[in-house]
Design an enzyme around this catalytic site. Structure first.
Site, PDB file in Angstrom:
ATOM      1  N   ILE A 303     -12.844 -25.467   9.466  1.00 50.71           N
ATOM      2  CA  ILE A 303     -12.655 -25.247  10.891  1.00 50.71           C
ATOM      3  C   ILE A 303     -11.307 -25.845  11.297  1.00 50.71           C
ATOM      4  CG2 ILE A 303     -13.553 -25.701  13.196  1.00 50.71           C
ATOM      5  CD1 ILE A 303     -15.242 -23.735  11.548  1.00 50.71           C
ATOM      6  N   LYS A 307     -12.297 -27.133  18.955  1.00 41.62           N
ATOM      7  CA  LYS A 307     -12.483 -26.684  20.341  1.00 41.62           C
ATOM      8  C   LYS A 307     -12.385 -25.168  20.458  1.00 41.62           C
ATOM      9  CE  LYS A 307     -11.211 -29.150  23.833  1.00 41.62           C
ATOM     10  NZ  LYS A 307     -10.460 -29.889  24.890  1.00 41.62           N
ATOM     11  N   THR A 308     -11.324 -24.572  19.883  1.00 35.97           N
ATOM     12  CA  THR A 308     -11.168 -23.122  20.001  1.00 35.97           C
ATOM     13  C   THR A 308     -12.188 -22.378  19.151  1.00 35.97           C
ATOM     14  OG1 THR A 308      -9.453 -23.144  18.292  1.00 35.97           O
ATOM     15  CG2 THR A 308      -8.718 -23.278  20.577  1.00 35.97           C
ATOM     16  N   GLU A 378     -15.784 -13.029  15.373  1.00 39.34           N
ATOM     17  CA  GLU A 378     -16.863 -12.056  15.565  1.00 39.34           C
ATOM     18  C   GLU A 378     -18.208 -12.490  15.000  1.00 39.34           C
ATOM     19  OE1 GLU A 378     -14.709  -7.827  15.272  1.00 39.34           O
ATOM     20  OE2 GLU A 378     -13.770  -9.419  14.119  1.00 39.34           O
TER      21      GLU A 378
END
Length: 411
Positions: A303, A307-308, A378
Site C-alpha cells: 500500500i 490515506k488515498t 476498482e
C-alpha cells in the site's frame, strides 16, 4: 478464484434497438463476482459449511484458468484477518435466526477480485540547479491520488524532500503515458517509467560530475539521499544535485524514458484480492434494507499511500452498495426511452445509506510489480453486491439473484 477442475463460461448477446447493458466500474468483475460469490454462498449453505471455510478449502495453488504461478496471493490471510476483526465466528449458521424488533439481521461475505494491469508509459524528469525536480506525464488525475503517489515515489528515488518534487500531468503535449485512468493500472504503469527515468538521470549526473567531484572514480553502487548522489556505505562521499549542476554550468538536466512491456503480467497470474464482510438489516414489514456495518479486508500488494488507498477502497464499496440496492436504468420498452435519465430519478447511495466502512489490508509487497503494488481503484466494488445479497439471505432466507434488491423482491 477457486481450484475448480471444470469451468464453463458463456455469454449471449441479443441485438436490440436500445442502449447496451454495460459496465460502469470494474468491467466484468463487479458483475461477475455477484454471480459467482452468490453461488459459492449458496453452495456453502447446501453443504452446511461455513462460507469462509469453503473458500479456504478451495484456494488454488496455481491459476486454475491459465496454470501459471501467482506472483503474490495472500487471500486466505485477508479472509482470516477480516473474519477475526469482523467477529465472523459469532455469527449463527442458520438463516432467519437474528431479530431486533421488526428488523431481520444477517451477515454476509464475498470475495473481491480485480486483475493487475500495467501498460508501457513514458515520463520526462527534470532536475534543476536549485535541487528541485519535476516529473512530467500526460496522465490525468481524477482525485484517486496519482499525483500524490508519483511525487512520493520520485522523491524517495531521488533522495529529495517531498516539497522539492512536483508532478505535471493532464497535457497531451507531455510524454505519452496511460492517459486514461482505467484498469487500476495508472499508478503501476507510471511508477515503472519513473523508476527507469530516475536511473537514467543518475547515470547522466555521474558523468556530468566529472573528475572534480567526490563521485569521481566511484565504480561502486551509488545511492540517492540528502538531495544528491552518494557512494553507498560512505556517509560523506557524494555531492548534491545542485552542486553537480552548478559546477557543470547547467540550469538543469532532463531525461525522458519509457518503461518496458509488462512481461510480468504475461508470466504470472496477478490480481488484487479481498474479503467483503457486512451486516444487513431487513424490515420484515416493508422490505427496506439497511447496511449497518462493513469491513473490507484486502490483499493489494504494498500500500503506497494508506490515506488515498483506503479512500479508493471505500469509494468502490459505496458504489457496490448502490449497485446492490438502488441503481437501475428503467426503460420504457414501448417508446424505447430511458425513464430515469437524471439523478433526480436514478438512485445512488447518500450518506444515510452508507455505514461506517472499516478497511484493513495485508500490505505484503509483490516483488514482481513496480513498487510491489497492485491496483486499488476498482477492487472495492467487486464482491460488494454479493456480500449484501448473501447477508440478506442470511437475514431472511430469500436468495435474490438479480439486482438491484428492491423492496418488492423481499416482501
Amino acid at each position: 478464484l477457486y481450484a475448480s477442475r471444470t469451468m464453463s463460461v458463456g455469454q449471449k448477446v441479443v441485438n436490440l434497438d436500445t442502449v447496451a447493458n454495460t459496465w460502469m466500474r470494474a468491467p466484468g468483475e463487479s458483475i461477475g463476482t455477484f454471480a459467482l460469490e452468490s453461488a459459492i454462498d449458496e453452495l456453502a449453505y447446501e453443504m452446511k459449511i461455513d462460507p469462509v471455510e469453503l473458500r479456504r478449502l478451495n484456494e488454488p495453488e496455481k491459476d486454475p484458468t491459465k496454470g501459471t504461478e501467482f506472483s503474490s496471493r495472500h487471500l486466505v490471510e485477508a479472509f482470516r484477518r477480516g473474519a477475526e476483526k469482523f467477529g465472523w465466528s459469532g455469527r449463527p449458521a442458520e438463516p432467519c435466526s437474528q431479530r431486533d424488533g421488526k428488523w431481520l439481521i444477517g451477515q454476509g461475505v464475498a470475495t473481491a477480485y480485480y486483475p493487475v494491469f500495467r501498460f508501457p508509459a513514458a515520463v520526462r524528469l527534470r532536475i534543476s540547479a536549485d535541487g528541485s525536480a519535476v516529473v512530467q506525464a500526460a496522465a490525468n488525475e481524477m482525485g484517486m491520488g496519482t499525483a500524490t503517489v508519483q511525487i512520493q515515489h520520485a522523491a524517495d528515488r531521488l533522495g529529495l524532500p517531498l516539497e522539492m518534487v512536483s508532478f505535471r500531468y493532464g497535457d497531451s503535449d507531455l510524454p505519452d503515458s496511460p492517459i486514461i485512468a482505467g484498469g487500476s493500472s495508472q499508478t503501476g504503469s507510471i511508477a515503472a517509467a519513473v523508476q527507469v527515468a530516475v536511473e537514467k538521470a543518475h547515470r547522466e549526473l555521474v558523468k556530468l560530475a566529472g573528475n572534480g567531484s567526490p563521485l569521481a572514480g566511484a565504480n561502486v553502487e551509488i545511492e540517492a539521499r540528502d538531495g544528491g548522489l552518494f557512494v553507498s556505505g560512505e556517509e560523506s562521499r557524494g555531492e548534491t544535485y545542485a552542486s553537480i549542476l552548478k559546477r557543470a554550468g547547467r540550469d538543469f538536466i532532463e531525461v525522458e524514458e519509457t518503461s518496458g512491456m509488462p512481461f510480468e503480467v504475461m508470466k504470472y497470474s496477478m490480481a488484487s484480492y479481498g474479503a467483503q464482510f457486512c451486516d444487513a438489516r431487513v424490515n420484515h414489514e416493508s422490505g427496506e434494507v439497511r447496511i449497518s456495518r462493513w469491513l473490507g479486508s484486502f490483499d493489494c500488494g504494498r500500500i503506497l499511500n494508506p490515506k488515498t488507498a483506503v479512500s479508493q477502497l471505500r469509494g468502490g464499496i459505496v458504489m457496490g452498495i448502490g449497485m446492490a440496492l438502488a441503481e437501475e436504468t428503467l426503460l420504457d420498452t414501448r417508446r424505447g426511452r430511458i425513464m430515469n435519465p437524471s439523478l433526480a430519478e436514478y438512485h445512488v447511495p447518500v450518506h444515510l445509506d452508507v455505514p461506517h466502512i472499516e478497511i484493513i489490508y495485508n500490505d505484503i509487497p509483490d516483488e514482481h510489480t513496480p513498487l510491489g503494488a497492485h491496483g486499488v481503484g476498482e477492487i472495492g466494488i467487486t464482491g460488494a453486491a454479493a456480500a449484501i445479497a448473501n447477508a440478506i439471505f442470511h437475514a431472511t432466507g430469500k436468495r435474490i439473484r438479480d439486482l438491484p434488491i428492491t423492496l418488492d423482491k423481499l416482501l
